[in-house]
Enzyme design. Structure first.
Site, mmCIF file in Angstrom:
data_model
loop_
_atom_site.group_PDB
_atom_site.id
_atom_site.type_symbol
_atom_site.label_atom_id
_atom_site.label_comp_id
_atom_site.label_asym_id
_atom_site.label_seq_id
_atom_site.Cartn_x
_atom_site.Cartn_y
_atom_site.Cartn_z
ATOM 1 N N GLU A 101 -70.045 -8.952 -53.681
ATOM 2 C CA GLU A 101 -68.936 -8.530 -54.356
ATOM 3 C C GLU A 101 -68.399 -9.857 -54.755
ATOM 4 O OE1 GLU A 101 -66.591 -7.093 -55.740
ATOM 5 O OE2 GLU A 101 -65.441 -6.095 -54.153
ATOM 6 N N ASP A 102 -67.368 -10.022 -55.903
ATOM 7 C CA ASP A 102 -66.824 -11.200 -56.342
ATOM 8 C C ASP A 102 -66.105 -11.813 -54.484
ATOM 9 O OD1 ASP A 102 -65.189 -9.095 -56.071
ATOM 10 O OD2 ASP A 102 -64.743 -10.380 -58.815
ATOM 11 N N ASP A 146 -60.203 -9.524 -50.216
ATOM 12 C CA ASP A 146 -59.294 -10.065 -50.322
ATOM 13 C C ASP A 146 -58.467 -9.067 -49.328
ATOM 14 O OD1 ASP A 146 -56.276 -11.226 -51.060
ATOM 15 O OD2 ASP A 146 -55.750 -9.890 -53.011
ATOM 16 N N PHE A 204 -55.033 -17.743 -56.067
ATOM 17 C CA PHE A 204 -55.162 -16.346 -57.445
ATOM 18 C C PHE A 204 -56.580 -17.447 -58.421
ATOM 19 C CE2 PHE A 204 -56.215 -13.602 -60.866
ATOM 20 C CZ PHE A 204 -56.676 -12.163 -60.584
ATOM 21 N N ARG A 208 -64.108 -15.150 -66.815
ATOM 22 C CA ARG A 208 -65.243 -14.331 -66.190
ATOM 23 C C ARG A 208 -67.149 -15.553 -66.868
ATOM 24 N NH1 ARG A 208 -65.090 -9.302 -64.065
ATOM 25 N NH2 ARG A 208 -63.261 -7.522 -64.902
HETATM 26 P P1 IMP Z 1 -59.165 -5.823 -52.542
HETATM 27 O O1 IMP Z 1 -59.252 -4.364 -52.005
HETATM 28 O O2 IMP Z 1 -56.926 -6.655 -52.380
HETATM 29 O O3 IMP Z 1 -59.374 -6.408 -51.346
HETATM 30 O O4 IMP Z 1 -59.615 -6.291 -53.221
HETATM 31 C C1 IMP Z 1 -60.873 -7.182 -53.945
HETATM 32 C C2 IMP Z 1 -60.896 -6.535 -55.624
HETATM 33 O O5 IMP Z 1 -59.123 -7.503 -55.770
HETATM 34 C C3 IMP Z 1 -61.932 -8.206 -55.901
HETATM 35 O O6 IMP Z 1 -62.853 -7.404 -55.967
HETATM 36 C C4 IMP Z 1 -61.464 -8.955 -56.960
HETATM 37 O O7 IMP Z 1 -61.485 -7.621 -58.146
HETATM 38 C C5 IMP Z 1 -59.817 -8.540 -56.999
HETATM 39 N N1 IMP Z 1 -59.208 -10.026 -56.586
HETATM 40 C C6 IMP Z 1 -58.537 -10.079 -55.228
HETATM 41 N N2 IMP Z 1 -58.506 -11.014 -55.145
HETATM 42 C C7 IMP Z 1 -58.743 -11.943 -56.667
HETATM 43 C C8 IMP Z 1 -58.372 -12.858 -57.174
HETATM 44 O O8 IMP Z 1 -58.117 -14.177 -56.668
HETATM 45 N N3 IMP Z 1 -59.008 -13.354 -58.894
HETATM 46 C C9 IMP Z 1 -59.807 -11.843 -59.142
HETATM 47 N N4 IMP Z 1 -59.456 -11.101 -58.913
HETATM 48 C C10 IMP Z 1 -59.346 -10.959 -57.535
HETATM 49 MG MG MG Z 2 -63.022 -6.626 -58.846
#
Ligand code: IMP
Ligand code: MG
Length: 175
Positions: free
Chosen positions: A94-95, A98, A147, A160
């Site tokens: 995963e990238d 959050d 972000f 990207r």
């Molecule tokens: P979560 O469900 O809140 O953990 O969100 C995770 C997803 O939100 C990641 O896979 C990203 O696609 C997106 N995301 C969260 N933070 C960022 C950021 O700083 N930049 C770009 N995408 C983000």
């Molecule tokens: Mg994502």
């Protein structure tokens, strides 16, 4: 405005470190890497090229309802895996973690398919923003907030292609 947060060298160092941890944990066993599209396509491609285990790569895409900056945790699978993961060693790539909502749903979904092992590898952990309990097993960088874009990670599908990681700062305030 964008400010560089991690250079190509920083990222390469993190990827090599994660790869060697994964190699050590799986000791020559087969691994199926699950690349979560689209954000981890660059990370996955670098990571798997540092690993010598017999490996396969599959792709999964989920969409979460929310706006461009935030997810809300309700996910739907828009592209499922092609591989059967039952009794396999699986590493989710995963990238960013959050709130953790996205990965928590994905992990629960994949656990039901009874893999032998299910690990999570994330390039960036925004630990302070976590809303649900989920831990990555292999984490590249931990950041407080902000972000970020680049190295596969987007803002409204842009950036990207940048090889470094940047923090997007709004122009309000002191500027
Ligand atoms: P979560 O469900 O809140 O953990 O969100 C995770 C997803 O939100 C990641 O896979 C990203 O696609 C997106 N995301 C969260 N933070 C960022 C950021 O700083 N930049 C770009 N995408 C983000
Ligand atoms: Mg994502």
């Amino acid at each position: 405005m964008m400010k560089k947060l991690f250079s190509k060298e920083d990222i390469e160092g993190a990827v090599k470190r994660l790869a060697s941890l994964i190699e050590k944990d799986f000791e020559g066993e087969d691994i199926l890497f699950v690349c979560l599209l689209k954000g981890s396509f660059v990370f996955t491609s670098d990571l798997v090229r540092c690993i010598r285990n017999p490996s396969k790569v599959d792709f999964m895409r989920v969409s979460s309802y929310g706006n461009a900056m935030e997810s809300k945790g309700e996910i739907s699978v828009t592209k499922d895996l092609e591989e059967d993961i039952k009794d396999r060693n699986v590493v989710i790539v995963e990238d960013i973690i959050d709130s953790g909502l996205t990965l928590k749903s994905i992990r629960e979904m994949l656990e039901k398919r009874k893999p032998k092992m299910l690990k999570i590898c994330a390039l960036v952990d925004k630990r302070a923003r976590r809303e649900v309990e989920i831990e990555g097993d292999y984490i590249g960088f931990t950041i407080d907030d902000g972000f970020i874009v680049g190295y596969g990670i987007d803002y409204a599908e842009l950036y990207r292609n940048y090889p470094e990681i940047y923090v997007v700062e709004d122009d309000k305030g002191t500027g």
